[in-house]
Design a protein around this motif. Structure first.
Motif, PDB file in Angstrom:
ATOM      1  N   VAL A  45       0.820  -1.204   0.000  1.00  0.00           N
ATOM      2  CA  VAL A  45       0.000   0.000   0.000  1.00  0.00           C
ATOM      3  C   VAL A  45       0.857   1.259   0.000  1.00  0.00           C
ATOM      4  O   VAL A  45       1.743   1.405   0.843  1.00  0.00           O
ATOM      5  CB  VAL A  45      -0.916   0.003   1.239  1.00  0.00           C
ATOM      6  N   GLN A 200     -11.443   1.675  -2.937  1.00  0.00           N
ATOM      7  CA  GLN A 200     -11.546   0.224  -2.997  1.00  0.00           C
ATOM      8  C   GLN A 200     -10.206  -0.335  -3.470  1.00  0.00           C
ATOM      9  O   GLN A 200      -9.707   0.033  -4.539  1.00  0.00           O
ATOM     10  CB  GLN A 200     -12.651  -0.194  -3.970  1.00  0.00           C
ATOM     11  N   ASN A 201      -9.612  -1.204  -2.631  1.00  0.00           N
ATOM     12  CA  ASN A 201      -8.323  -1.830  -2.961  1.00  0.00           C
ATOM     13  C   ASN A 201      -7.257  -0.804  -3.326  1.00  0.00           C
ATOM     14  O   ASN A 201      -6.422  -1.030  -4.207  1.00  0.00           O
ATOM     15  CB  ASN A 201      -8.492  -2.852  -4.094  1.00  0.00           C
ATOM     16  N   HIS A 202      -7.317   0.371  -2.658  1.00  0.00           N
ATOM     17  CA  HIS A 202      -6.293   1.409  -2.767  1.00  0.00           C
ATOM     18  C   HIS A 202      -6.187   2.005  -4.172  1.00  0.00           C
ATOM     19  O   HIS A 202      -5.152   2.572  -4.517  1.00  0.00           O
ATOM     20  CB  HIS A 202      -4.931   0.864  -2.323  1.00  0.00           C
ATOM     21  N   THR A 386     -10.712  -4.704  -0.011  1.00  0.00           N
ATOM     22  CA  THR A 386     -10.299  -3.842   1.099  1.00  0.00           C
ATOM     23  C   THR A 386     -10.774  -2.424   0.830  1.00  0.00           C
ATOM     24  O   THR A 386     -10.569  -1.895  -0.268  1.00  0.00           O
ATOM     25  CB  THR A 386      -8.771  -3.857   1.267  1.00  0.00           C
ATOM     26  N   TYR A 387     -11.405  -1.817   1.826  1.00  0.00           N
ATOM     27  CA  TYR A 387     -11.889  -0.446   1.712  1.00  0.00           C
ATOM     28  C   TYR A 387     -11.122   0.453   2.677  1.00  0.00           C
ATOM     29  O   TYR A 387     -10.968   0.121   3.856  1.00  0.00           O
ATOM     30  CB  TYR A 387     -13.390  -0.377   1.983  1.00  0.00           C
ATOM     31  N   SER A 388     -10.630   1.565   2.144  1.00  0.00           N
ATOM     32  CA  SER A 388      -9.863   2.537   2.935  1.00  0.00           C
ATOM     33  C   SER A 388     -10.647   3.840   3.011  1.00  0.00           C
ATOM     34  O   SER A 388     -11.159   4.322   1.994  1.00  0.00           O
ATOM     35  CB  SER A 388      -8.497   2.799   2.298  1.00  0.00           C
ATOM     36  N   LEU A 406      -6.839   7.352   9.028  1.00  0.00           N
ATOM     37  CA  LEU A 406      -7.015   6.373   7.956  1.00  0.00           C
ATOM     38  C   LEU A 406      -7.511   5.083   8.591  1.00  0.00           C
ATOM     39  O   LEU A 406      -6.914   4.563   9.532  1.00  0.00           O
ATOM     40  CB  LEU A 406      -5.704   6.148   7.210  1.00  0.00           C
ATOM     41  N   GLU A 408      -9.384   1.095   7.718  1.00  0.00           N
ATOM     42  CA  GLU A 408      -9.623   0.105   6.672  1.00  0.00           C
ATOM     43  C   GLU A 408     -10.554  -0.984   7.173  1.00  0.00           C
ATOM     44  O   GLU A 408     -10.559  -1.334   8.359  1.00  0.00           O
ATOM     45  CB  GLU A 408      -8.313  -0.508   6.180  1.00  0.00           C
ATOM     46  N   ASN A 410     -12.612  -4.806   5.580  1.00  0.00           N
ATOM     47  CA  ASN A 410     -12.564  -5.807   4.521  1.00  0.00           C
ATOM     48  C   ASN A 410     -13.927  -6.451   4.347  1.00  0.00           C
ATOM     49  O   ASN A 410     -14.618  -6.750   5.335  1.00  0.00           O
ATOM     50  CB  ASN A 410     -11.506  -6.864   4.850  1.00  0.00           C
TER      51      ASN A 410
END
Length: 416
Positions: A45, A200-202, A386-388, A406, A408, A410
Motif C-alpha cells: 500500500v 476500494q483496494n487502494h 479492502t476499503y480505505s 485512515l 480500513e 474488509n
C-alpha cells in the motif's frame, strides 16, 4: 541516436508542461517493475504513517547506470497542487540524485535496479497529506510519477462493508459505512472542514469523495450511506507465479527459453460474467517480485515474456480488451492491449515482466474511453475487497489539508 536518447529528447521538449500534474505519468517501456511500498517488500500500500519509511523501486532495462533524480510535489485531498512552498512541506531538499542502485546479477536481461528510500538524510516530509513522487532524468524532466499518501493517526476510523440495500444491486454491490471518532482531537466545523475519500483496494480511479457526516453522536461523525458509498464488488483476481522459470505450475502450462529470452505461457482464462461466485485468495491486484534462482530478488530475478490469453468465442469489435493490475499501475493504453486471434478465438498478448507472483484481471475499453471492469468478470457482493477511508482536515488558518486519520475494513466480514 539511441531509443533512450530520443525518449529523453522528447521529454526535454515537452516535459515542462507535465510539472505538478495530478495524474500519474506512466514510465517508458525501458522502465519496469515500478513499486511503491512500505519498508518490507510485501507491504503493497502506498500509504505510510508520517515518519515511517517508504520505498520506491524500479528497473532500467538499459542497465547503463544512468542518473535519476526525484522531486516531491504536495497536493490537496482532490489531487490539486497545493499553494505551499517546498520549504513548508519538506525538511531538506528534493531534486536529489538517487544514489542507491545496483546492476543485475547473473541474469539474461541486464538492468539497473534503483531504490529510493524516504525519509533519508537529505529529504524528510514535514506534513501529512497527498504527495506525488516524480522521477526525473538528467535534464530534470519527468520520466514517471507515483502517488504517495502520508497520514497521522489523530482520529480513529472504523470501517464496515455492507450489502447494498437497493434490490437491483444487492447481488453485485458492496456499500461502505464508517464512523470517525474525534475524541482527543479538536475538530472545528467538521461538516465544512472534514474531507472524506473512500477507496476500494487502494485504487484512486474509483474513489468516492464529497461525503458529509449524516449525524454526530458525541465525538462520533457517522456515515451510514448506501448508494453514495456503493462499489461494484467485482471478482477475485487471476494470478500466476513465475518465480521458477524452469518448471510449469498450476497456472503456467509451459516455460521455455527461446532466442529472445524466457517465456511463460499461462493457461487460457475464461470469461466469468455468467459464472457463480467462487472464492479464490488473492492480493487484490498487487504483485511481489521473487525468484528461486537467486538470493536477492531485486537484482537476481530474470525478465520473462508472460503470454496471456482470454477465451472469447466472439470478438468484441469496437471494444478493446486490456490486462489490468498493479504491475501496470492499472493503466489502460497500447502497452496493456490484447489482440484477438480468430483461429484460437482468444484475446492474446505477451508482456515482459520480472519474475514474481502477480495478480491481474481483464477490463474492456469502450469506444467512449470508459473502462468496464465487470462485463468480462462479473460482480458479486461476496468478493473480498479492502476499503480505505481517508480523513482530511484543514485547521483554521492552515493553507493545507492534513490527513488526520485512515481506517480500513474488509468485505470478508460483509453484513446485511
Amino acid at each position: 541516436m539511441t531509443k533512450k536518447s530520443l525518449y529523453f529528447l522528447i521529454l526535454t521538449l515537452y516535459g515542462l508542461a507535465s510539472y505538478g500534474q495530478s495524474t500519474e505519468i506512466e514510465p517508458p517501456d525501458f522502465i519496469k517493475s515500478v513499486s511503491l511500498h512500505g519498508e518490507s517488500n510485501d507491504s503493497f500500500v502506498p500509504f505510510v504513517q508520517k515518519g515511517d519509511p517508504v520505498v520506491l523501486e524500479f528497473d532500467d532495462l538499459f542497465g547503463d547506470e544512468v542518473d535519476y533524480y526525484y522531486r516531491i510535489v504536495h497536493f490537496d485531498s482532490q489531487w490539486k497542487p497545493s499553494d505551499l512552498s517546498k520549504s513548508e512541506y519538506i525538511n531538506g531538499l528534493d531534486e536529489q540524485r538517487i544514489s542507491d542502485y545496483k546492476n543485475s546479477l547473473n541474469t539474461l536481461q541486464i538492468y539497473t535496479h534503483y531504490t529510493l528510500l524516504l525519509p533519508n538524510e537529505r529529504t524528510t516530509l514535514k506534513l501529512s497529506g497527498n504527495y506525488m513522487i516524480e522521477i526525473l532524468d538528467y535534464n530534470y524532466e519527468i520520466v514517471f510519477s507515483r502517488k504517495l499518501v502520508v497520514f497521522e493517526p489523530l482520529v480513529n476510523v472504523e470501517v464496515y462493508a455492507k450489502r447494498a440495500r437497493d434490490m437491483k444491486d444487492i447481488q453485485q454491490k458492496q456499500s461502505v459505512q464508517f464512523v470517525v471518532n474525534t475524541a482527543g482531537y479538536q475538530i472545528d466545523n467538521p461538516t465544512q472542514n472534514i474531507k472524506i475519500v473512500v477507496l476500494q483496494n487502494h485504487q484512486w480511479n474509483s474513489a468516492i469523495s464529497n461525503l458529509k457526516p449524516q449525524f454526530t453522536a458525541g465525538y462520533n461523525l457517522v456515515y451510514k450511506y448506501d448508494k453514495e458509498t456503493s462499489f461494484w464488488g467485482g471478482n477475485e483476481y487471476f494470478n500466476f507465479d513465475s518465480k521458477d522459470i524452469r518448471t510449469s505450475t498450476d497456472r503456467v502450462y509451459a516455460s521455455k527459453t527461446e532466442d529472445d529470452g524466457f517465456h511463460a505461457y499461462l493457461y487460457p482464462d475464461e470469461i466469468r460474467a455468467n459464472q457463480i461466485y467462487t472464492y479464490y485468495p488473492d492480493i487484490n491486484g498487487n504483485f511481489v517480485i521473487r525468484t528461486m534462482q537467486g538470493q536477492d530478488a531485486s537484482i537476481e530475478s530474470e525478465y520473462v515474456w508472460v503470454h496471456f490469453s482470454l477465451q472469447d468465442f466472439f470478438e468484441l469489435n469496437d471494444r478493446k480488451v486490456h490486462v489490468y493490475g498493479a504491475f501496470n499501475n492499472y493503466a489502460v493504453d497500447n502497452q496493456t492491449l490484447l489482440e484477438y486471434n480468430k483461429f484460437s478465438k482468444t484475446y492474446q498478448a505477451a508482456f515482459y515482466l520480472k519474475q514474481g507472483f502477480y495478480n491481474y484481471t481483464y477490463v474492456v475499453e469502450n469506444p467512449d474511453g470508459i473502462i468496464d471492469k465487470h462485463s468480462l468478470n462479473g460482480s458479486h457482493f461476496q468478493t473480498e475487497n479492502t476499503y480505505s477511508v481517508l480523513v482530511y482536515y484543514r485547521k483554521f488558518g492552515d493553507r493545507h489539508e492534513s490527513l488526520i486519520g485512515l481506517g480500513e475494513g474488509n468485505s470478508s466480514y460483509i453484513t446485511d
